[in-house]
Design an enzyme around this catalytic site. Structure first.
Site, PDB file in Angstrom:
ATOM      1  N   HIS A  70       0.842  -1.192   0.000  1.00 28.85           N
ATOM      2  CA  HIS A  70       0.000   0.000   0.000  1.00 28.85           C
ATOM      3  C   HIS A  70       0.878   1.242   0.000  1.00 28.85           C
ATOM      4  O   HIS A  70       2.048   1.195   0.398  1.00 28.85           O
ATOM      5  CB  HIS A  70      -0.915   0.005   1.218  1.00 28.85           C
ATOM      6  CG  HIS A  70      -2.037  -0.979   1.134  1.00 28.85           C
ATOM      7  ND1 HIS A  70      -3.152  -0.904   1.946  1.00 28.85           N
ATOM      8  CD2 HIS A  70      -2.231  -2.052   0.341  1.00 28.85           C
ATOM      9  CE1 HIS A  70      -3.986  -1.889   1.649  1.00 28.85           C
ATOM     10  NE2 HIS A  70      -3.447  -2.604   0.683  1.00 28.85           N
ATOM     11  N   GLU A  72       1.030   4.076   1.806  1.00 28.00           N
ATOM     12  CA  GLU A  72       1.611   4.517   3.072  1.00 28.00           C
ATOM     13  C   GLU A  72       2.729   3.572   3.503  1.00 28.00           C
ATOM     14  O   GLU A  72       3.774   4.007   3.995  1.00 28.00           O
ATOM     15  CB  GLU A  72       0.534   4.575   4.174  1.00 28.00           C
ATOM     16  CG  GLU A  72      -0.635   5.489   3.855  1.00 28.00           C
ATOM     17  CD  GLU A  72      -1.797   4.798   3.139  1.00 28.00           C
ATOM     18  OE1 GLU A  72      -2.908   5.329   3.196  1.00 28.00           O
ATOM     19  OE2 GLU A  72      -1.589   3.728   2.519  1.00 28.00           O
ATOM     20  N   CYS A  98      -6.015   2.307   5.398  1.00 33.30           N
ATOM     21  CA  CYS A  98      -6.837   1.128   5.675  1.00 33.30           C
ATOM     22  C   CYS A  98      -6.715   0.722   7.141  1.00 33.30           C
ATOM     23  O   CYS A  98      -5.678   0.883   7.768  1.00 33.30           O
ATOM     24  CB  CYS A  98      -6.450  -0.021   4.758  1.00 33.30           C
ATOM     25  SG  CYS A  98      -4.799  -0.696   5.051  1.00 33.30           S
ATOM     26  N   CYS A 108      -2.560  -0.228   7.239  1.00 34.21           N
ATOM     27  CA  CYS A 108      -1.793   1.022   7.182  1.00 34.21           C
ATOM     28  C   CYS A 108      -1.965   1.868   8.435  1.00 34.21           C
ATOM     29  O   CYS A 108      -1.022   2.532   8.864  1.00 34.21           O
ATOM     30  CB  CYS A 108      -2.152   1.806   5.924  1.00 34.21           C
ATOM     31  SG  CYS A 108      -1.586   0.978   4.429  1.00 34.21           S
TER      32      CYS A 108
END
Length: 169
Positions: A70, A72, A98, A108
């Site tokens: 992801h 981040e 998330c 995240c």
């Protein structure tokens, strides 16, 4: 290398469309990162940037690194070897971080909380409910972080996700 880390650019060195608003400047960079993500039907295309006192430290986008990463997560991984204190940093992300990942990997929100208490988390759009019911904003705020959702950025921040949003309307 410097290019990989974001080249140490600052908001003062470059402006977007004549504006000096640092939130707009860095969110636009995050949006540009999101557009680099290869669209897949099972995941959003998100961009993120980490900033310290107006200096761009790291960027990331969905699936930039192998393993269904992801945005981040990628930005944090790029800073992993620097031992940087993140308490004075801000993280800009095009979509709410998330709170649950269907892949079983660390969410995240947990990565952001566990890697240091960011000064501020700036979000361009809440996560649509297509995959999971996201609680990222609430979890970050409960962890004591300042979370700001930028007004007027939702459409721009979701532009990289039309491959999903069109299908799921």
């Amino acid at each position: 290398n410097a290019e990989y880390m974001g080249a140490g650019r600052t908001c003062e060195e470059e402006t977007m469309s004549g504006t000096s608003n640092s939130d707009s400047y860095f969110m636009e960079i995050a949006c540009q990162q999101a557009m680099k993500a290869e669209p897949i039907e099972t995941g959003y295309s998100v961009g993120a940037v980490i900033v310290q006192e107006g200096e761009l430290l790291a960027t990331g986008y969905s699936r930039e690194f192998p393993g269904n990463t992801h945005a981040e997560e990628v930005a944090l991984l790029k800073l992993a070897d620097t031992q940087k204190d993140l308490t004075s940093c801000e993280i800009y992300t095009t979509m709410e971080p998330c709170s649950k990942r269907l892949s079983g990997k660390t969410a995240c929100t947990d990565l952001i909380v566990n890697h240091g208490h960011f000064k501020r988390v700036i979000i361009g759009s809440l996560e649509p409910d297509h995959f999971v019911q996201c609680q990222g904003v609430d979890l970050l705020r409960r962890a004591g972080m300042q979370v700001d959702i930028l007004e007027g950025w939702e459409e721009r921040c979701l532009a990289s996700n039309q491959h999903i949003l069109r299908i799921n309307k």
